[in-house]
Design a protein around this motif. Structure first.
Motif, mmCIF file in Angstrom:
data_model
loop_
_atom_site.group_PDB
_atom_site.id
_atom_site.type_symbol
_atom_site.label_atom_id
_atom_site.label_comp_id
_atom_site.label_asym_id
_atom_site.label_seq_id
_atom_site.Cartn_x
_atom_site.Cartn_y
_atom_site.Cartn_z
ATOM 1 N N GLU A 219 0.840 -1.200 0.000
ATOM 2 C CA GLU A 219 0.000 0.000 0.000
ATOM 3 C C GLU A 219 0.875 1.251 0.000
ATOM 4 O O GLU A 219 0.717 2.141 -0.842
ATOM 5 N N CYS A 220 1.813 1.296 0.954
ATOM 6 C CA CYS A 220 2.625 2.513 1.077
ATOM 7 C C CYS A 220 3.571 2.665 -0.112
ATOM 8 O O CYS A 220 3.783 3.781 -0.589
ATOM 9 N N SER A 221 4.114 1.545 -0.600
ATOM 10 C CA SER A 221 4.998 1.647 -1.778
ATOM 11 C C SER A 221 4.233 2.267 -2.948
ATOM 12 O O SER A 221 4.744 3.148 -3.652
ATOM 13 N N GLU A 247 11.346 -2.001 5.645
ATOM 14 C CA GLU A 247 12.262 -2.920 4.964
ATOM 15 C C GLU A 247 11.576 -3.493 3.714
ATOM 16 O O GLU A 247 12.157 -3.546 2.625
ATOM 17 N N ASN A 248 10.333 -3.893 3.911
ATOM 18 C CA ASN A 248 9.608 -4.524 2.809
ATOM 19 C C ASN A 248 9.165 -3.522 1.757
ATOM 20 O O ASN A 248 9.088 -3.845 0.565
ATOM 21 N N GLU A 249 8.912 -2.302 2.181
ATOM 22 C CA GLU A 249 8.598 -1.256 1.188
ATOM 23 C C GLU A 249 9.786 -1.076 0.240
ATOM 24 O O GLU A 249 9.622 -0.982 -0.972
ATOM 25 N N ILE A 250 10.972 -1.005 0.816
ATOM 26 C CA ILE A 250 12.172 -0.806 -0.017
ATOM 27 C C ILE A 250 12.340 -2.000 -0.965
ATOM 28 O O ILE A 250 12.597 -1.830 -2.166
ATOM 29 N N ALA A 251 12.137 -3.206 -0.418
ATOM 30 C CA ALA A 251 12.275 -4.421 -1.242
ATOM 31 C C ALA A 251 11.313 -4.365 -2.438
ATOM 32 O O ALA A 251 11.711 -4.607 -3.591
ATOM 33 N N GLN A 252 10.068 -4.001 -2.174
ATOM 34 C CA GLN A 252 9.063 -3.972 -3.249
ATOM 35 C C GLN A 252 9.411 -2.949 -4.317
ATOM 36 O O GLN A 252 9.229 -3.201 -5.510
ATOM 37 N N CYS A 253 9.885 -1.777 -3.885
ATOM 38 C CA CYS A 253 10.247 -0.743 -4.861
ATOM 39 C C CYS A 253 11.401 -1.230 -5.738
ATOM 40 O O CYS A 253 11.405 -1.024 -6.945
ATOM 41 N N LYS A 254 12.355 -1.919 -5.117
ATOM 42 C CA LYS A 254 13.459 -2.485 -5.916
ATOM 43 C C LYS A 254 12.912 -3.508 -6.908
ATOM 44 O O LYS A 254 13.314 -3.543 -8.068
ATOM 45 N N SER A 256 9.964 -3.631 -8.158
ATOM 46 C CA SER A 256 9.074 -3.030 -9.147
ATOM 47 C C SER A 256 9.797 -2.069 -10.081
ATOM 48 O O SER A 256 9.749 -2.204 -11.296
ATOM 49 N N PHE A 257 10.478 -1.065 -9.532
ATOM 50 C CA PHE A 257 11.130 -0.094 -10.427
ATOM 51 C C PHE A 257 12.635 0.045 -10.188
ATOM 52 O O PHE A 257 13.280 0.954 -10.690
ATOM 53 N N GLY A 258 13.170 -0.833 -9.362
ATOM 54 C CA GLY A 258 14.628 -0.961 -9.352
ATOM 55 C C GLY A 258 15.421 -0.277 -8.256
ATOM 56 O O GLY A 258 16.622 -0.484 -8.160
ATOM 57 N N HIS A 259 14.774 0.548 -7.404
ATOM 58 C CA HIS A 259 15.593 1.187 -6.361
ATOM 59 C C HIS A 259 14.750 1.626 -5.172
ATOM 60 O O HIS A 259 13.530 1.727 -5.245
ATOM 61 N N ASN A 260 15.461 1.916 -4.069
ATOM 62 C CA ASN A 260 14.850 2.484 -2.864
ATOM 63 C C ASN A 260 14.264 3.858 -3.223
ATOM 64 O O ASN A 260 14.937 4.660 -3.850
ATOM 65 N N PRO A 261 13.021 4.127 -2.817
ATOM 66 C CA PRO A 261 12.402 5.385 -3.276
ATOM 67 C C PRO A 261 12.823 6.637 -2.496
ATOM 68 O O PRO A 261 12.764 7.736 -3.045
ATOM 69 N N ALA A 262 13.225 6.491 -1.213
ATOM 70 C CA ALA A 262 13.417 7.700 -0.391
ATOM 71 C C ALA A 262 14.879 7.888 0.004
ATOM 72 O O ALA A 262 15.566 6.937 0.368
ATOM 73 N N ASN A 263 15.350 9.145 -0.040
ATOM 74 C CA ASN A 263 16.742 9.424 0.348
ATOM 75 C C ASN A 263 16.929 9.332 1.858
ATOM 76 O O ASN A 263 17.940 8.837 2.330
ATOM 77 N N PHE A 264 15.947 9.855 2.603
ATOM 78 C CA PHE A 264 16.022 9.822 4.070
ATOM 79 C C PHE A 264 14.887 8.955 4.619
ATOM 80 O O PHE A 264 13.730 9.126 4.222
ATOM 81 N N TRP A 265 15.216 8.040 5.532
ATOM 82 C CA TRP A 265 14.200 7.268 6.257
ATOM 83 C C TRP A 265 14.317 7.713 7.707
ATOM 84 O O TRP A 265 15.381 7.570 8.308
#
Ligand code: AMP
Ligand code: ZN
Length: 462
Positions: A219-221, A247-254, A256-265
């Motif tokens: 959902e959040c991704s 952790e899983n949001e980052i995994a899904q973005c990778k 789906s479109f290949g990379h972590n979406p956010a510069n700062f967590w």
């Protein structure tokens, strides 16, 4: 002035510079609306509020999204158990959409009571289903997702690195230590991105995998990507989100479109109660309403949160919160005293305070240090409207409604409040004769005056 923020991804304070220098793109994980939000949840939203306000104080425009989780958050964050919404609906004899609406409204009311500066976009998970499905399809097409009898799972072994945010090591951890064993999963840490709906599940949508519903993490991704794009500045949540949800949001973005979406967590530490975990079973989960019943204003709770840095645990006690209520009254009284003062003050004094306050908030939101400076201004011996103005400026960041009449003096007529303020100034100046004269005048008008450590209390009659 430079802004430094602590980044959970790199585990250090880093210079913050937005991708687009005009505006900050930020995503905040919002509430799961199956019951009333508690004061622990609000510690995290108060942190987000401070972050927004600090960025705005630094003249950045905000493009900030917060979601409302109204489906798919299971009773265990690690994707096992029941959907919290459906469970609450059954318990309350309503449908999950009614539950979501009721608790979303309650949440918004509480956010208003806390004077939280609201994100530009607030979006419900159920309004973003096509974007989620599209992402699940990409994850499957890119070879990161696979189907089981219960849903679509993410294969963490396909990633270059997992986890990246938390210190949990996947290797060496026994399956089942944290996660229920599911023989259909390829790896113990694989997680559900999309869940096949059991017959009695009310919230479900058509998909290539039958009637089903989203996993909480997708959902959040998908919402972040829809509203902020594939690369944005800041993603926020509570520390409990680090090892699983984020952790899983980052995994899904990778996937789906290949990379972590956010510069700062960025993550807010937990609020504890009486030194321990806040939990429904211990009966120590408090709402803002319950604090109010005990005479603690929501804004006083916000001030209580400023007593600790957002990356430290904070222990809630009613004594502590009551002390914050007294402090809030004093702060507001201090503002009034400056506002009604008639002395001048050198501009260098003002600019020095401004500089110190700015430095504190830009140092990873050091609110305890910022409050220390606020108190110096409040207590400054010279009473000057210029210092009242300065406090109002600081309040753009604090959001403490500092210009409100203190709680203990509310509902008094304006001319009586004016007399109280004049008397306070006389007392500050140790002009006891004037102070006594005003006390007599108040008494002649039918008000009794009591000087307490909480400030001056004036009551009609008495
Ligand atoms: P939830 O509604 O359960 O999804 O939680 C909403 C937000 O509150 C999330 O960002 C959580 O990380 C955060 N949160 C939950 N419990 C606490 C707590 N005790 N202290 C601070 N933040 C919390
Ligand atoms: Zn989230």
């Amino acid at each position: 002035m430079d802004i430094y923020l602590y980044n959970t991804l790199t585990k250090k304070k880093e210079l913050f510079e937005p991708i687009n220098n005009k505006e900050v793109k930020m995503y905040s994980c919002g509430p799961t609306v199956y019951s009333y939000a508690h004061i622990g949840n609000f510690r995290t939203y108060i942190f987000v509020d401070s972050l927004r306000r600090v960025l705005k104080y630094n003249r950045f425009k905000m493009n900030h999204v917060m979601n409302i989780t109204d489906v798919g958050h299971l009773t265990s964050d690690a994707d096992t158990g029941e959907d919290k919404m459906e469970k609450a609906a059954r318990k309350e004899g309503k449908n999950p959409y009614e539950i979501a609406k009721f608790y979303t409204d309650a949440f918004m009311k509480d956010m208003k009571k806390l004077n939280i500066d609201m994100p530009e976009i607030i979006t419900k998970a159920t309004d973003n289903i096509p974007q989620m499905l599209e992402m699940v399809q990409e994850i499957v097409d890119n070879g990161y997702g696979y189907e089981t009898s219960t849903g679509i799972y993410f294969d963490v072994s396909k990633l270059d690195k997992y986890p990246v945010l938390s210190n949990n090591s996947v290797e060496g951890q026994e399956a089942g230590a944290r996660i229920e064993v599911d023989n259909e999963k390829r790896n113990p840490y694989d997680f559900a991105v999309w869940i096949k709906a059991p017959e009695n599940h009310i919230m479900k949508w058509d998909s290539p995998w039958g009637k089903s519903y989203p996993g909480w993490h997708i959902e959040c991704s998908a919402m972040g990507r829809r509203f902020l794009g594939e690369n944005f500045d800041i993603h926020t949540g509570g520390v409990d989100h680090i090892p699983i949800h984020h952790e899983n949001e980052i995994a899904q973005c990778k996937g789906s479109f290949g990379h972590n979406p956010a510069n700062f967590w960025m993550h807010c530490e937990f609020l504890l109660v009486d030194g321990g975990k806040m939990s429904k079973s211990l009966g120590n989960v408090y709402t803002l309403d319950e604090l109010q019943e005990k005479g603690i204003e929501p804004i006083a709770y916000k001030l209580f949160c400023f007593s600790s840095h957002y990356r430290n645990k904070l222990n809630f006690t009613f004594e502590g919160a009551k002390a914050s209520q007294i402090s809030l009254n004093r702060l507001r009284q201090g503002y009034q005293n400056h506002k009604n003062g008639n002395q001048d003050i050198e501009s260098s004094v003002i600019s020095e305070y401004e500089e110190r306050f700015h430095r504190a908030i830009n140092d990873d939101l050091n609110m305890p240090a910022a409050m220390g400076i606020v108190w110096e201004v409040v207590r400054y011996e010279t009473k000057s409207p210029k210092l009242a103005e300065l406090l109002l400026k600081f309040d753009e960041v604090l959001g403490l409604e500092i210009n409100q009449i203190p709680e203990n003096n509310r509902e008094l007529p304006d001319e009586i409040i004016k007399l109280i303020e004049q008397r306070n100034i006389a007392r500050e100046n140790k002009n006891w004769e004037e102070s006594d004269r005003i006390r007599d005048e108040l008494q002649n008008r039918g008000y009794s005056v009591k000087d307490t450590k909480n400030g001056t209390e004036v009551v009609k009659g008495g």
